[in-house]
Scaffold this active site. Structure first.
Site, mmCIF file in Angstrom:
data_model
loop_
_atom_site.group_PDB
_atom_site.id
_atom_site.type_symbol
_atom_site.label_atom_id
_atom_site.label_comp_id
_atom_site.label_asym_id
_atom_site.label_seq_id
_atom_site.Cartn_x
_atom_site.Cartn_y
_atom_site.Cartn_z
ATOM 1 N N HIS A 14 -14.779 -7.570 105.945
ATOM 2 C CA HIS A 14 -14.042 -6.409 106.497
ATOM 3 C C HIS A 14 -14.076 -6.527 108.021
ATOM 4 C CE1 HIS A 14 -13.065 -1.870 106.391
ATOM 5 N NE2 HIS A 14 -12.975 -2.256 107.658
ATOM 6 N N HIS A 16 -11.722 -6.047 111.814
ATOM 7 C CA HIS A 16 -10.531 -5.670 112.582
ATOM 8 C C HIS A 16 -10.396 -6.620 113.761
ATOM 9 C CE1 HIS A 16 -10.117 -1.728 110.560
ATOM 10 N NE2 HIS A 16 -11.426 -1.831 110.462
ATOM 11 N N ARG A 18 -7.208 -6.704 115.433
ATOM 12 C CA ARG A 18 -6.119 -6.159 116.266
ATOM 13 C C ARG A 18 -5.058 -7.225 116.530
ATOM 14 N NH1 ARG A 18 -8.576 -1.589 114.732
ATOM 15 N NH2 ARG A 18 -10.342 -0.987 116.017
ATOM 16 N N ASN A 41 -4.565 -2.410 109.599
ATOM 17 C CA ASN A 41 -4.189 -1.147 110.258
ATOM 18 C C ASN A 41 -3.748 -1.349 111.705
ATOM 19 O OD1 ASN A 41 -6.884 -1.712 110.994
ATOM 20 N ND2 ASN A 41 -7.362 0.451 111.318
ATOM 21 N N LYS A 99 -5.255 -2.979 100.872
ATOM 22 C CA LYS A 99 -6.129 -1.965 101.457
ATOM 23 C C LYS A 99 -5.569 -0.571 101.247
ATOM 24 C CE LYS A 99 -9.298 -0.107 104.015
ATOM 25 N NZ LYS A 99 -10.496 -0.479 104.734
ATOM 26 N N HIS A 136 -10.818 2.572 101.611
ATOM 27 C CA HIS A 136 -11.510 3.410 102.595
ATOM 28 C C HIS A 136 -11.869 4.703 101.872
ATOM 29 C CE1 HIS A 136 -12.401 4.850 106.760
ATOM 30 N NE2 HIS A 136 -12.405 5.976 106.079
ATOM 31 N N HIS A 174 -17.280 -0.319 103.494
ATOM 32 C CA HIS A 174 -18.243 0.300 104.416
ATOM 33 C C HIS A 174 -18.887 1.568 103.860
ATOM 34 C CE1 HIS A 174 -14.540 2.402 105.320
ATOM 35 N NE2 HIS A 174 -14.109 1.545 106.200
ATOM 36 N N LEU A 218 -16.050 5.406 111.608
ATOM 37 C CA LEU A 218 -15.746 6.050 110.335
ATOM 38 C C LEU A 218 -15.884 5.040 109.199
ATOM 39 C CD1 LEU A 218 -12.714 8.268 111.348
ATOM 40 C CD2 LEU A 218 -14.997 9.040 110.639
ATOM 41 N N ASP A 246 -16.934 -4.504 109.513
ATOM 42 C CA ASP A 246 -16.076 -3.442 110.060
ATOM 43 C C ASP A 246 -16.119 -3.465 111.581
ATOM 44 O OD1 ASP A 246 -14.242 -1.390 110.056
ATOM 45 O OD2 ASP A 246 -15.748 0.187 109.767
ATOM 46 N N HIS A 250 -12.379 -1.277 120.286
ATOM 47 C CA HIS A 250 -11.467 -0.365 120.986
ATOM 48 C C HIS A 250 -11.761 -0.489 122.477
ATOM 49 C CE1 HIS A 250 -9.974 1.984 117.530
ATOM 50 N NE2 HIS A 250 -11.179 1.867 117.033
ATOM 51 N N ALA A 262 -12.790 6.027 116.679
ATOM 52 C CA ALA A 262 -13.874 5.553 115.817
ATOM 53 C C ALA A 262 -13.890 4.038 115.739
ATOM 54 C CB ALA A 262 -13.675 6.132 114.418
HETATM 55 C C1 NCD Z 1 -11.671 1.325 112.152
HETATM 56 C C2 NCD Z 1 -10.671 0.952 113.249
HETATM 57 O O1 NCD Z 1 -10.984 1.196 114.411
HETATM 58 O O2 NCD Z 1 -9.616 0.406 112.942
HETATM 59 N N1 NCD Z 1 -12.602 2.275 112.684
HETATM 60 C C3 NCD Z 1 -13.823 2.552 112.215
HETATM 61 O O3 NCD Z 1 -14.459 3.487 112.710
HETATM 62 N N2 NCD Z 1 -14.364 1.839 111.255
HETATM 63 C C4 NCD Z 1 -10.969 1.831 110.955
HETATM 64 C C5 NCD Z 1 -11.816 1.898 109.730
HETATM 65 O O4 NCD Z 1 -12.215 0.880 109.178
HETATM 66 O O5 NCD Z 1 -12.077 3.010 109.276
HETATM 67 ZN ZN ZN Z 2 -12.585 -0.915 109.116
#
Ligand code: NCD
Ligand code: ZN
Length: 347
Positions: A14, A16, A18, A41, A99, A136, A174, A218, A246, A250, A262
């Protein structure tokens, strides 16, 4: 005392990454992983097989030459997802999973699912083809307390969906509660990812002594008893539990804001943190199961063919406090303790 351990190369189930400048800045930090399930996402989200293939190509182009990470793509399920497109993308090797974000549950989840009956045909096709559904697991009902949203999701959404769709293979992503641990630990055709940070922080880390936006993610970290349940699950050897960091970068300006978003950026130091955690729990011999074996077993993939080495030294491994992306910085997750476990890659 064990000061050195080699592991089959781990995977991140899992992640991210971007897009654009952020992708370029963060993707090399997952270099120790063989494969990673890439979250869809983006803005706009990755909803078709073609978009997943294009995103995969952008990731491969952004990866530094010496990094062998293989992105495993996912589709973002919407109420208009075409089952035929999902099946085609899976058959062609473009996607590894789909997802499910309940609409509004987390960062960039506005196009998620509101009415689960609308996605029944997709679930049926996925069950038939054995395609995992990554979930999720939080309800978004404003009346439900944010600390209860995972437990309520299991009762109100996940369990009914699984009963209505026998054979659907689900990864509860998660997990953050003992409710999640108990539910997954009792089921078939179900597994769960556990993040690095949820093994380390509880909700006090976010809220005591001043609000700490870099610990806000989150699902939000819960009370200490839940963190301990996650530690027991991760170190138990139960193959239903495996690593999904996860890691969710950001820009600091978006985190350190009156409405901070988050996500914890854990990619750079995850393996050092996990070695610390598993050693603390007397379970270093189970780290390979959690990080390198259980995930591929659930996804019906072979384990990676090479290894990394973790070595405990007298001086802590150094990780940057922040990385830069364009004009922005991204804060690396601070576990709050020194990391004596160094990663040697290759082993
Ligand atoms: C994730 C994100 O920033 O894309 N944020 C997070 O707090 N985990 C989204 C997610 O997996 O919930
Ligand atoms: Zn995530």
């Amino acid at each position: 005392m064990m000061n050195e351990i080699t592991l089959l190369r781990p995977d991140d189930w899992h992640l991210h990454l971007r897009d654009g400048e952020m992708l370029a800045a963060v993707c090399g930090h997952s270099s120790h992983f063989g494969r990673a399930i890439i979250m869809p996402n983006l803005v706009p989200p990755v909803v078709t097989g073609q978009q997943a293939a294009d995103y995969r190509d952008r990731i491969n182009a952004a990866l530094p030459k010496n990094v062998t990470l293989r992105p495993l793509m996912t589709l973002y399920l919407t109420e208009t997802t075409d089952p035929a497109d999902v099946l085609r993308a899976h058959r062609d090797g473009v996607i590894s999973a789909v997802k499910l974000y309940p609409a509004g549950a987390t960062t960039n989840s506005a196009s998620g699912v509101r009415d689960f009956d609308k996605v029944r045909p997709v679930f049926e096709a996925m069950a038939e083809a054995g395609i995992p559904l990554c979930v999720h697991g939080e309800v978004t009902d404003p009346e439900i307390d944010i600390f209860d949203r995972e437990a309520v999701f299991i009762d109100r959404v996940l369990d009914p969906v699984r009963r209505k769709n026998p054979g659907l293979r689900v990864v509860m992503e998660h997990i953050t509660t003992s409710d999640g641990v108990d539910y997954v630990g009792a089921g078939d055709d179900i597994a769960a990812t556990i993040t690095t940070h949820h093994l380390v922080i509880n909700r006090n880390h976010i809220l005591v002594g001043g609000i700490k936006p870099h610990y806000y993610c989150l699902p939000v970290a819960k009370r200490e008893s839940h963190r301990l349940a996650l530690r027991r699950a991760a170190t138990s050897g139960d193959p239903r539990f495996f690593l999904g960091t996860d890691s969710a970068p950001h820009p600091d300006t978006a985190k350190e804001s009156p409405c901070g978003c988050a996500g914890c950026f854990t990619a750079p130091n995850t393996m050092s943190i996990l070695a610390h955690v598993f050693e603390e729990d007397g379970a270093l011999d189970r780290l390979e199961g959690f990080a390198s074996r259980n995930g591929p077993a659930f996804y019906r993939l072979p384990v990676n063919g090479d290894r990394i080495r973790l070595v405990k030294r007298d001086t802590p491994a150094e990780y940057p406090a922040k990385i830069t992306t364009g004009a922005e910085t991204v804060t690396v997750f601070d576990p709050g303790f020194p990391l004596y476990w160094h990663v040697e890659d290759p082993a």
